[in-house]
Design a protein around this motif. Structure first.
Motif, PDB file in Angstrom:
ATOM      1  N   PRO A   1      -7.291  -0.919  -5.121  1.00  0.00           N
ATOM      2  CA  PRO A   1      -6.123  -1.754  -5.418  1.00  0.00           C
ATOM      3  C   PRO A   1      -6.233  -2.494  -6.740  1.00  0.00           C
ATOM      4  O   PRO A   1      -7.321  -2.704  -7.273  1.00  0.00           O
ATOM      5  CB  PRO A   1      -6.107  -2.743  -4.258  1.00  0.00           C
ATOM      6  CG  PRO A   1      -7.541  -2.879  -3.881  1.00  0.00           C
ATOM      7  CD  PRO A   1      -8.120  -1.493  -4.079  1.00  0.00           C
ATOM      8  N   ARG A   2      -5.062  -2.887  -7.236  1.00  0.00           N
ATOM      9  CA  ARG A   2      -4.962  -3.840  -8.347  1.00  0.00           C
ATOM     10  C   ARG A   2      -4.769  -5.201  -7.696  1.00  0.00           C
ATOM     11  O   ARG A   2      -3.970  -5.352  -6.776  1.00  0.00           O
ATOM     12  CB  ARG A   2      -3.767  -3.518  -9.237  1.00  0.00           C
ATOM     13  CG  ARG A   2      -3.618  -4.515 -10.398  1.00  0.00           C
ATOM     14  CD  ARG A   2      -2.375  -4.266 -11.193  1.00  0.00           C
ATOM     15  NE  ARG A   2      -1.217  -4.581 -10.358  1.00  0.00           N
ATOM     16  CZ  ARG A   2       0.004  -4.120 -10.575  1.00  0.00           C
ATOM     17  NH1 ARG A   2       0.239  -3.297 -11.572  1.00  0.00           N
ATOM     18  NH2 ARG A   2       0.996  -4.448  -9.781  1.00  0.00           N
TER      19      ARG A   2
ATOM     20  N   TRP B   1       6.473   4.939  -9.916  1.00  0.00           N
ATOM     21  CA  TRP B   1       5.929   5.786 -10.983  1.00  0.00           C
ATOM     22  C   TRP B   1       4.470   5.505 -11.305  1.00  0.00           C
ATOM     23  O   TRP B   1       3.756   6.364 -11.784  1.00  0.00           O
ATOM     24  CB  TRP B   1       6.769   5.636 -12.256  1.00  0.00           C
ATOM     25  CG  TRP B   1       6.708   4.240 -12.795  1.00  0.00           C
ATOM     26  CD1 TRP B   1       7.523   3.192 -12.489  1.00  0.00           C
ATOM     27  CD2 TRP B   1       5.751   3.714 -13.713  1.00  0.00           C
ATOM     28  NE1 TRP B   1       7.133   2.056 -13.144  1.00  0.00           N
ATOM     29  CE2 TRP B   1       6.059   2.344 -13.915  1.00  0.00           C
ATOM     30  CE3 TRP B   1       4.668   4.250 -14.386  1.00  0.00           C
ATOM     31  CZ2 TRP B   1       5.313   1.520 -14.756  1.00  0.00           C
ATOM     32  CZ3 TRP B   1       3.937   3.428 -15.230  1.00  0.00           C
ATOM     33  CH2 TRP B   1       4.268   2.084 -15.404  1.00  0.00           C
ATOM     34  N   ASN B   2       3.951   4.303 -11.024  1.00  0.00           N
ATOM     35  CA  ASN B   2       2.594   3.951 -11.443  1.00  0.00           C
ATOM     36  C   ASN B   2       1.514   4.315 -10.428  1.00  0.00           C
ATOM     37  O   ASN B   2       0.350   4.048 -10.654  1.00  0.00           O
ATOM     38  CB  ASN B   2       2.517   2.463 -11.777  1.00  0.00           C
ATOM     39  CG  ASN B   2       2.848   1.576 -10.595  1.00  0.00           C
ATOM     40  OD1 ASN B   2       3.042   2.049  -9.478  1.00  0.00           O
ATOM     41  ND2 ASN B   2       2.937   0.285 -10.832  1.00  0.00           N
ATOM     42  N   GLY B   3       1.861   4.913  -9.302  1.00  0.00           N
ATOM     43  CA  GLY B   3       0.882   5.320  -8.302  1.00  0.00           C
ATOM     44  C   GLY B   3       0.435   4.219  -7.363  1.00  0.00           C
ATOM     45  O   GLY B   3      -0.344   4.463  -6.452  1.00  0.00           O
ATOM     46  N   LEU B   4       0.910   2.992  -7.587  1.00  0.00           N
ATOM     47  CA  LEU B   4       0.587   1.892  -6.682  1.00  0.00           C
ATOM     48  C   LEU B   4       1.541   1.939  -5.497  1.00  0.00           C
ATOM     49  O   LEU B   4       2.708   2.287  -5.638  1.00  0.00           O
ATOM     50  CB  LEU B   4       0.706   0.548  -7.402  1.00  0.00           C
ATOM     51  CG  LEU B   4      -0.285   0.339  -8.548  1.00  0.00           C
ATOM     52  CD1 LEU B   4       0.067  -0.906  -9.342  1.00  0.00           C
ATOM     53  CD2 LEU B   4      -1.705   0.258  -8.028  1.00  0.00           C
ATOM     54  N   GLY B   5       1.038   1.586  -4.326  1.00  0.00           N
ATOM     55  CA  GLY B   5       1.849   1.637  -3.123  1.00  0.00           C
ATOM     56  C   GLY B   5       3.027   0.679  -3.163  1.00  0.00           C
ATOM     57  O   GLY B   5       3.007  -0.342  -3.834  1.00  0.00           O
TER      58      GLY B   5
ATOM     59  N   THR C   1       0.863  -1.182   0.000  1.00  0.00           N
ATOM     60  CA  THR C   1       0.000   0.000   0.000  1.00  0.00           C
ATOM     61  C   THR C   1       0.898   1.230   0.000  1.00  0.00           C
ATOM     62  O   THR C   1       2.113   1.122   0.134  1.00  0.00           O
ATOM     63  CB  THR C   1      -0.941   0.025   1.227  1.00  0.00           C
ATOM     64  OG1 THR C   1      -0.159   0.219   2.391  1.00  0.00           O
ATOM     65  CG2 THR C   1      -1.756  -1.246   1.350  1.00  0.00           C
ATOM     66  N   ALA C   2       0.290   2.384  -0.134  1.00  0.00           N
ATOM     67  CA  ALA C   2       1.081   3.619  -0.161  1.00  0.00           C
ATOM     68  C   ALA C   2       1.620   3.998   1.217  1.00  0.00           C
ATOM     69  O   ALA C   2       2.703   4.566   1.327  1.00  0.00           O
ATOM     70  CB  ALA C   2       0.236   4.758  -0.715  1.00  0.00           C
ATOM     71  N   LEU C   3       0.884   3.673   2.278  1.00  0.00           N
ATOM     72  CA  LEU C   3       1.262   4.090   3.625  1.00  0.00           C
ATOM     73  C   LEU C   3       1.518   2.921   4.577  1.00  0.00           C
ATOM     74  O   LEU C   3       1.899   3.135   5.718  1.00  0.00           O
ATOM     75  CB  LEU C   3       0.170   4.983   4.227  1.00  0.00           C
ATOM     76  CG  LEU C   3      -0.090   6.281   3.478  1.00  0.00           C
ATOM     77  CD1 LEU C   3      -1.330   6.977   4.020  1.00  0.00           C
ATOM     78  CD2 LEU C   3       1.114   7.199   3.558  1.00  0.00           C
ATOM     79  N   GLY C   4       1.282   1.702   4.142  1.00  0.00           N
ATOM     80  CA  GLY C   4       1.418   0.544   5.012  1.00  0.00           C
ATOM     81  C   GLY C   4       0.054   0.097   5.509  1.00  0.00           C
ATOM     82  O   GLY C   4      -0.946   0.785   5.333  1.00  0.00           O
ATOM     83  N   CYS C   5       0.017  -1.054   6.153  1.00  0.00           N
ATOM     84  CA  CYS C   5      -1.262  -1.598   6.621  1.00  0.00           C
ATOM     85  C   CYS C   5      -1.543  -1.286   8.076  1.00  0.00           C
ATOM     86  O   CYS C   5      -2.677  -1.334   8.513  1.00  0.00           O
ATOM     87  CB  CYS C   5      -1.283  -3.119   6.424  1.00  0.00           C
ATOM     88  SG  CYS C   5      -1.429  -3.612   4.701  1.00  0.00           S
ATOM     89  N   GLY C   6      -0.529  -0.997   8.840  1.00  0.00           N
ATOM     90  CA  GLY C   6      -0.730  -0.673  10.248  1.00  0.00           C
ATOM     91  C   GLY C   6      -0.552   0.809  10.446  1.00  0.00           C
ATOM     92  O   GLY C   6      -1.155   1.639   9.770  1.00  0.00           O
TER      93      GLY C   6
END
Length: 132
Positions: A113-114, A90-94, A76-81
């Motif tokens: 999500p993908r 570059w693709n915007g995925l975390g 993820t972009a920020l983590g799960c916890g």
């Protein structure tokens, strides 16, 4: 000759079975994450929006269900916890990896999500997107 006709009859069935299990689904909304690793989602698309620059819209009411693979990779972009800092390629995925346990304990699923699948239809990758 009978053996050949059976083989020919099976080809379309095998082709359909492979077609029903996609390699990935680009944008989804996860509607439920169950403790046993079962994930429910709907297919969506990202559309431009005035607030937060984009929003997610359901493409249909069809609900899909799959289990997380044992070797699933979750980012993820920020983590799960507790947020551990923003990481985006570059693709915007975390790019922040999460453990399976942290993912299953999330209060809200990752944004749009993908999902990537193996041949058995299990989810091998969950890649959440950054959304302000």
């Amino acid at each position: 000759m009978k053996r050949w006709s059976w083989a020919a009859a099976l080809l379309p069935v095998v082709g359909v079975a492979v077609w029903l299990v996609p390699d990935s689904v680009d944008v989804v909304v996860i509607t439920a994450i169950h403790p046993d690793g079962t994930v429910e989602w709907v297919d969506t698309e990202i559309r431009p929006a005035e607030e937060n620059s984009s929003s997610v819209h359901e493409l249909s009411q069809d609900r899909h269900v799959s289990k997380l693979a044992e070797d699933v990779v979750i980012r993820t972009a920020l983590g799960c916890g507790t947020p551990s800092g923003l990481q985006l390629p570059w693709n915007g995925l975390g790019a922040v990896e999460c453990s399976r346990a942290d993912f299953l304990a999330m209060q809200s699923p990752p944004y749009a999500p993908r999902l990537t699948f193996n041949g058995d239809g299990e989810i091998t990758e969950v890649a959440g997107r950054y959304h302000p």
